[in-house]
Design a protein around this motif. Structure first.
Motif, short mmCIF file in Angstrom:
data_model
loop_
_atom_site.label_atom_id
_atom_site.label_comp_id
_atom_site.label_asym_id
_atom_site.label_seq_id
_atom_site.Cartn_x
_atom_site.Cartn_y
_atom_site.Cartn_z
N PHE A 1 41.22 -18.86 -41.66
CA PHE A 1 40.21 -19.65 -40.97
C PHE A 1 40.47 -19.65 -39.47
N PHE A 2 39.39 -19.64 -38.69
CA PHE A 2 39.48 -19.90 -37.26
C PHE A 2 39.04 -21.34 -37.06
N THR A 3 39.92 -22.17 -36.52
CA THR A 3 39.66 -23.61 -36.44
C THR A 3 39.14 -23.98 -35.06
N TYR A 4 38.02 -24.73 -35.03
CA TYR A 4 37.35 -25.04 -33.77
C TYR A 4 36.76 -26.44 -33.73
N ASP A 5 36.76 -27.20 -34.84
CA ASP A 5 36.24 -28.56 -34.81
C ASP A 5 37.01 -29.41 -35.83
N LEU B 1 49.56 -35.06 -47.78
CA LEU B 1 50.03 -33.72 -47.47
C LEU B 1 48.96 -33.06 -46.60
N SER B 2 49.19 -33.02 -45.31
CA SER B 2 48.18 -32.45 -44.41
C SER B 2 48.86 -32.00 -43.13
N ALA B 3 48.97 -30.68 -42.98
CA ALA B 3 49.57 -30.12 -41.77
C ALA B 3 49.00 -28.73 -41.54
N PRO B 4 48.75 -28.37 -40.29
CA PRO B 4 48.18 -27.04 -40.02
C PRO B 4 49.15 -25.93 -40.40
N ASN B 5 48.62 -24.86 -40.98
CA ASN B 5 49.39 -23.67 -41.33
C ASN B 5 48.97 -22.58 -40.35
N VAL C 1 45.57 -20.50 -40.49
CA VAL C 1 44.53 -20.64 -39.48
C VAL C 1 44.94 -19.99 -38.17
N VAL C 2 43.92 -19.56 -37.44
CA VAL C 2 44.07 -19.17 -36.04
C VAL C 2 43.32 -20.23 -35.24
N ARG D 1 36.14 -30.77 -38.65
CA ARG D 1 35.92 -30.48 -40.07
C ARG D 1 36.79 -29.32 -40.54
N ILE D 2 36.76 -28.20 -39.80
CA ILE D 2 37.54 -27.04 -40.20
C ILE D 2 39.04 -27.36 -40.14
N ARG D 3 39.46 -28.06 -39.09
CA ARG D 3 40.88 -28.40 -38.97
C ARG D 3 41.31 -29.33 -40.10
N GLU D 4 40.46 -30.28 -40.44
CA GLU D 4 40.79 -31.27 -41.47
C GLU D 4 41.00 -30.60 -42.83
N LEU D 5 40.05 -29.75 -43.22
CA LEU D 5 40.14 -29.13 -44.54
C LEU D 5 41.21 -28.04 -44.59
N ALA D 6 41.32 -27.25 -43.53
CA ALA D 6 42.34 -26.22 -43.51
C ALA D 6 43.73 -26.83 -43.57
N SER D 7 43.92 -27.96 -42.91
CA SER D 7 45.22 -28.65 -42.96
C SER D 7 45.49 -29.22 -44.34
#
Length: 469
Positions: free
Chosen positions: A312-316, A389-393, A330-331, A318-324
């Motif tokens: 995923f490319f994270t830019y807002d 459990l929520s942290a950016p990968n 993510v990039v 919503r994307i950051r929340e779910l990807a985390s």
């Protein structure tokens, strides 16, 4: 007979109530009016696959004020298809009378907050009232991440459960194994979104420039594909032909400053697809892509739940929340680094995601069960998480100095050119307005002559609108 009432499903349902699709006799006419986010259809499809009801009826929020469309008899349950309902620009006041009238539980599945970045939201009063009514009519509200849970907490709504988006569980598997790929030869399934700005992007300029770089990289792989997710011009170009098709393709290329880029033109004109049926969309991705990469949440998820890797490319928010929440690699667009597609695919690690998915699936199972929804999810293979459990990968890429310098030189050149172009247009606009004012002061005779020089046509109507756009 078990009967399900759905609010804002947004699609037709196939016989058997297990699949969603867009039912259009004329797709060209439908998309000529506006784009339709097929990601929402995927969410609805995933909910239908998880639930088991003999009858399913949908009512869109846009029609919720029409009492003639309200159910006359009670349903066993009402569910709300998850979407971006927690945002400062969406007011659900018109839905409140229906929510008060509905009998039985109202269970929201995958509700989320939408903002460019994490921040406190000032929600409309109608939206706040709607969610407080819903919270009183369900055991728990299923939210897509911890930011969304925090927004509900700010409203005084505590009965929430973080389940992610139901689209992640579309395959109904309690665990997931991500396939290995060869980064050098992998067939890419690319997803884009050229309409990212305001509350949908932390930085619209960076987002669009990163998409441009990604198109450039993916287009050079002839076996790769671009999947449109209901964007208007993209879908129209797929369903149209000849000059009409070329017009839409040229508009997309221009949007990303790729006019004249032959490989990008081939990708968009000949290797771009759009599906109105979710089952067909998933089947094509499973057959023709090895990895999904890009800027559309559900365009990437359509591969993930089949075991295909996705970055995923994270830019807002919503994307950051779910990807985390799902630990998807993510990039981060804000890092604004050059695109090295092979390095990204080589470095992306899915081991944590496979682990976290099992826990999230167990939480989804618990959520559906505690809300007494009739579901078909198999028994989880792991217990629900005991703590968040929520942290950016984040995919850790370290481009070389030469690559980085080339990237930023190119970007600075582009930005400088854009600034000069805007300055030139502003100067022409300013001088045109000045000449028009002088012509007006000179009187009606000279106004005609000077007006032509200042940008007026034969009727005296000024053309400054063209200069301003």
């Amino acid at each position: 007979m078990k009967r399900l009432f759905v609010l804002n499903g947004g699609a037709a349902v196939k016989a058997g109530n297990k699949s969603a699709y867009l039912k259009f006799d004329d797709p060209l006419a439908a998309f000529a009016r506006n784009g339709i986010n097929t990601g929402d259809v995927l969410v609805y499809d995933a909910i239908l696959k998880a639930l088991a009801y003999d009858e399913v009826r949908n009512l869109q929020f846009s029609h919720a004020g029409d009492r003639k469309l309200w159910p006359k008899e009670p349903y066993d349950a009402t569910v709300i298809r998850g979407s971006n309902y927690l945002t400062e620009t969406v007011d659900l006041a018109h839905v409140v009378p229906l929510l008060k009238e509905l009998k039985g539980p109202i269970v929201p599945i995958g509700i989320g907050a939408q903002a460019d970045r994490y921040k406190k939201l000032n929600l409309p009063k109608g939206t706040v009232e709607a969610w407080k009514i819903i919270a009183d009519k369900c055991e728990t509200i299923g939210v897509r991440g911890f930011y969304s849970a925090e927004v509900f907490n700010d409203l005084g709504i505590k009965n929430v459960r973080v389940i992610g988006c139901p689209s992640f569980y579309r395959a109904l598997r309690p665990s997931i194994a991500i396939k290995e790929i060869d980064p050098a030869t992998a067939r890419i399934g690319l997803t884009l979104n050229k309409y990212l700005s305001a509350e949908y992007a932390t930085n619209a300029t960076k987002t669009n420039r990163m998409q441009r770089a990604l198109i450039d990289a993916v287009a050079k792989r002839p076996s790769s594909r671009l999947y449109s997710q209901g964007e208007r011009e993209e879908t129209l170009s797929i369903f149209s032909a000849d000059e009409e098709k070329k017009r839409h393709v040229d508009a997309i290329l221009a949007r990303f400053n790729l006019a004249g880029h032959k490989e990008a033109e081939d990708l968009i004109a000949n290797r771009m697809l759009a599906f109105l049926d979710v089952d067909e969309w998933a089947a094509d991705v499973g057959k023709n892509a090895d990895v999904m990469v890009g800027f559309r949440l559900h365009g990437n998820v359509i591969g993930l739940h089949q075991g295909l890797p996705a970055v995923f490319f994270t830019y807002d928010s919503r994307i950051r929340e779910l990807a985390s929440l799902f630990a998807v690699p993510v990039v981060e667009v804000e890092d604004y680094l050059p695109i090295d597609l092979e390095a990204i695919l080589s470095t992306a690690n899915f081991a944590k995601m496979e682990h976290v998915y099992r826990l999230n699936f167990a939480e989804y199972h618990r959520f559906l069960t505690e809300n007494k929804l009739n579901h078909v999810l198999p028994k989880p293979v792991a217990p629900p998480p005991e703590k968040p459990l929520s942290a950016p990968n984040v995919v850790q890429i370290s481009p070389g100095m030469d690559q980085t310098l080339d990237w930023f030189r190119s970007e600075v050149d582009f930005m400088t050119g854009e600034i000069e172009r805007l300055r030139t247009r502003a100067w022409h606009f300013e001088t045109t307005l000045r000449d028009m004012k002088q012509a007006k002061k000179a009187g009606p005779d000279k106004a005609g002559d000077q007006g032509k020089a200042a940008g007026q046509d034969k009727t005296g109507k000024d053309k400054t609108e063209k200069l301003a756009t």
